[in-house]
Design a protein around this motif. Structure first.
Motif, PDB file in Angstrom:
ATOM      1  N   ALA A 145      18.643 -15.825  18.667  1.00  0.00           N
ATOM      2  CA  ALA A 145      16.887 -15.486  18.071  1.00  0.00           C
ATOM      3  C   ALA A 145      16.458 -14.556  18.145  1.00  0.00           C
ATOM      4  O   ALA A 145      15.839 -13.418  16.283  1.00  0.00           O
ATOM      5  CB  ALA A 145      15.999 -16.837  18.993  1.00  0.00           C
ATOM      6  N   VAL A 146      16.736 -13.236  18.977  1.00  0.00           N
ATOM      7  CA  VAL A 146      16.377 -12.147  18.788  1.00  0.00           C
ATOM      8  C   VAL A 146      17.090 -11.176  17.481  1.00  0.00           C
ATOM      9  O   VAL A 146      17.019 -10.610  16.737  1.00  0.00           O
ATOM     10  CB  VAL A 146      16.639 -10.903  19.652  1.00  0.00           C
ATOM     11  N   ARG A 176      18.450 -12.157  15.094  1.00  0.00           N
ATOM     12  CA  ARG A 176      17.941 -12.991  13.242  1.00  0.00           C
ATOM     13  C   ARG A 176      16.639 -12.248  12.783  1.00  0.00           C
ATOM     14  O   ARG A 176      17.005 -11.942  11.749  1.00  0.00           O
ATOM     15  CB  ARG A 176      18.290 -14.558  13.501  1.00  0.00           C
ATOM     16  N   GLN A 177      15.761 -12.426  14.040  1.00  0.00           N
ATOM     17  CA  GLN A 177      14.230 -12.387  13.963  1.00  0.00           C
ATOM     18  C   GLN A 177      14.437 -10.027  13.484  1.00  0.00           C
ATOM     19  O   GLN A 177      14.066 -10.003  13.133  1.00  0.00           O
ATOM     20  CB  GLN A 177      14.147 -12.206  15.686  1.00  0.00           C
ATOM     21  N   TYR A 178      15.675  -9.346  14.213  1.00  0.00           N
ATOM     22  CA  TYR A 178      15.640  -8.387  14.145  1.00  0.00           C
ATOM     23  C   TYR A 178      16.678  -7.330  13.366  1.00  0.00           C
ATOM     24  O   TYR A 178      17.191  -6.648  13.007  1.00  0.00           O
ATOM     25  CB  TYR A 178      15.452  -7.302  15.363  1.00  0.00           C
TER      26      TYR A 178
END
Lengths: 379, 209
Positions: free
Chosen positions: B39-40, B42-44
């Motif tokens: 999740a992290v 993908r976000q950044y």
């Protein structure tokens, strides 16, 4: 420079921490038993970060290893240099330019297409590798080494392998650290210079900054090595071939990695050995980071990893990859072993010098030299 | 410990905090890059790529998750033209076989033999995922030109005294037989994938010597 400390003087540091670290000029006065109040925990941490260069000998070993790996590679490829990175490469300057236009990778080789410029960069790279291994003007040489190595590799990223990747990263990280304080021509010159007097505050501040950069750089190198093994290990855990224990069999039968097919065949012929080495490799790579908490276990696994890389060098025909990996692993070598090596080398050198002078007194000067070498170098 | 003046202490503390923060962020980015997509990361994604590429690439899936289990080969053949415009199709030449011959018995194989063609093939395959051989993105064209020039450097401008006008590649894949003590059965025959003929022009030889 810290003065001689009488044995038993109150030293807040653990006995082996001093061996790991080089005390910089900023740590002039240590608290004496009758001095001011003992330092607080924060003050000790502050001192550890700003006044001590950690893993200073390990930095020297990484420097020497990486410089030898890349220098040896450049020598080996000297006859092929134009086909790999130069004017005769199938990866022409035009193709490279189009890719670099996308990736924005750094290379001085696109500044000019001429053969002369390429030859200059290649041979400067070779020279930088030799000088870096020797530790001559290490900081400047390290910058030249990084610029030339990165330039050559980025000129043709499509001929590299894991070894080139390690050299690329370490060349950049080594610029940040004090890798020339020991086992270098710089260290020898510093020993011969008269000791420096007290330093003024501006100089001391710069020293502290350099120390902090060094410590961060060594942390980056250490974590980078951990990431290499963790990535290699944890992704293997998911592979069916590593699970069923036959993984080792396949690289041993890849034509590109079998310079000695009979040797590879022999190694892969035994069921037990294949499964043992396949499982052992995964356990080693996954487990290594966790053993860092235990000095003995860490050293045992480190020795195994270095041995495995030596085997890979021969069996898979990857000597420069293996040397680069061993050099990077060296960041985790125990300081005690490095000090022991240092004393042995110094004693050997002194003995040889004495023998050449025709003097029989080899032991005493050798011992003196050994202890002298443990003094931190200035500058 | 040295007693610092306030300005000196300020300089050291500020740069120390910056260095520690920068080191932490850099190492965090490297970790997220090598970790499985999460999740992290993908976000950044954009920020992580900016840190890692182009100078801090991490390719550490060494023989993972599974080692390569086929020997991949590149063969090439050319068509030549004589003075009377008669075209001759020449025999297949094993380019990989030449590499392997150079590696055998060599304690320090050159990147020229061990990596150049091997990685050019890999580059071609990742940029041509479709069966019909259509290139993907600008890199597809780069991969084609690179592969062609590697072969042309070995063939030269003429074969049998006649000028080279076209070149064709075929990629072979031969599964490695499982260990003798394994119950698995594997067909180890070479599977070929043939590419169309590519025209060869003088410009393709630029710089090849």
């Amino acid at each position: 420079m810290s003065g001689p400390i009488p044995p038993g003087a109150a030293d807040p540091r653990p006995a082996d921490a001093g061996a790991d670290a080089d005390v910089g000029a900023a740590a002039d006065a240590r608290p004496q038993p009758d001095g001011p109040a003992p330092p607080t925990r924060f003050e000790r941490l502050f001192d550890a970060f700003t006044a001590r260069s950690w893993l200073i000998r390990q930095a020297a070993v990484v420097r020497i290893g990486i410089a030898l790996a890349w220098g040896g590679f450049l020598l080996r490829e000297w006859p092929n240099r134009r086909e790999l990175y130069g004017d005769r490469s199938p990866w022409s300057a035009e193709l490279a330019g189009r890719l670099i236009g996308e990736t924005h990778a750094f290379t001085v080789l696109t500044w000019s297409d001429t053969r002369l410029w390429f030859e200059l960069v290649y041979h400067l790279g070779l020279l930088a590798a030799v000088l870096l291994a020797l530790g001559w003007r290490t900081r400047a040489t390290g910058v030249l080494f990084a610029v030339t190595a990165v330039s050559l590799q980025n000129r043709n990223v499509l001929v590299g392998d894991g070894g080139d990747n390690v050299v690329h990263l370490m060349a950049l990280y080594l610029v940040l650290v004090r890798c020339g304080r020991y086992w270098s021509l710089d260290a020898r010159r510093a020993r011969r210079r008269p000791p420096r007097g007290p330093v003024g505050e501006p100089r001391a501040v710069l020293d502290a900054l350099a120390t902090m950069v060094h410590n961060c750089g060594m942390a980056v190198i250490a974590v980078q090595v951990v990431l290499i093994y963790s990535t290699a290990g944890w992704y293997k855990v998911q592979g069916t071939r590593w699970q069923d224990g036959t993984a080792l069999h396949y690289p041993l039968h890849l034509d590109y990695f079998t310079p000695w097919p009979a040797l590879s065949g022999l190694l892969g012929s035994s069921l037990l050995l294949t499964v043992l080495l396949s499982y052992g490799t995964v356990i080693l790579q996954v487990g290594f980071p966790f053993t860092l908490a235990n000095r003995r276990l860490k050293n045992a696994l480190l020795a195994l990893m270095m041995a495995e890389h030596l085997a890979i060098a021969v069996v898979l025909g990857l000597p420069f990859f293996s040397l680069a990996m061993i050099a990077a692993d060296a960041v985790f070598l125990p300081t005690a072993a490095l000090l022991w090596t240092e004393r042995r080398l110094a004693a050997g050198l002194a003995a040889r010098t004495a023998a050449r002078r025709g003097s029989g007194r080899t032991d005493a000067p050798a011992a003196e030299r050994g202890s002298e070498e443990r003094q931190p170098a200035s500058g | 410990m040295r007693v610092w003046s306030t300005p000196a202490l300020l300089v050291i503390c500020l740069s120390g905090a910056g260095l520690l923060g920068g080191t932490g962020l850099f190492l965090g980015a490297l970790f997220l890059h090598v970790a499985p997509a999460n999740a992290v990361s993908r976000q950044y994604q954009r920020e992580l790529d900016a840190v890692v590429y182009p100078e801090f690439e991490q390719n550490w899936k060494l023989f993972a998750p599974n080692p390569l289990q086929q020997n991949l080969t590149v063969d090439a053949r050319v068509q030549t033209i004589d003075g009377d415009s008669r075209v001759t199709t020449r025999d297949w030449v094993g380019l990989t076989a030449e590499d392997v011959a150079a590696i055998r018995g060599n304690p320090a194989p050159s990147h020229l033999d061990q990596n150049m063609l091997r990685r050019a093939l890999d580059f071609y395959r990742t940029t041509h995922p479709e069966q019909d051989g259509a290139p993907v993105g600008t890199r597809g064209r780069l991969a084609e030109e690179y592969l062609e020039r590697i072969a042309l450097q070995r063939f030269g401008r003429t074969v049998g005294g006649e000028r080279v006008v076209q070149i064709q590649f075929r990629f072979g894949s031969a599964a490695i037989a499982p260990p003798s003590w394994s119950p698995e059965q594997t067909d180890t025959a070479v599977q070929y994938q043939e590419l169309p003929w590519w025209p060869v022009e003088e410009a393709d030889y630029r710089g090849l010597g």
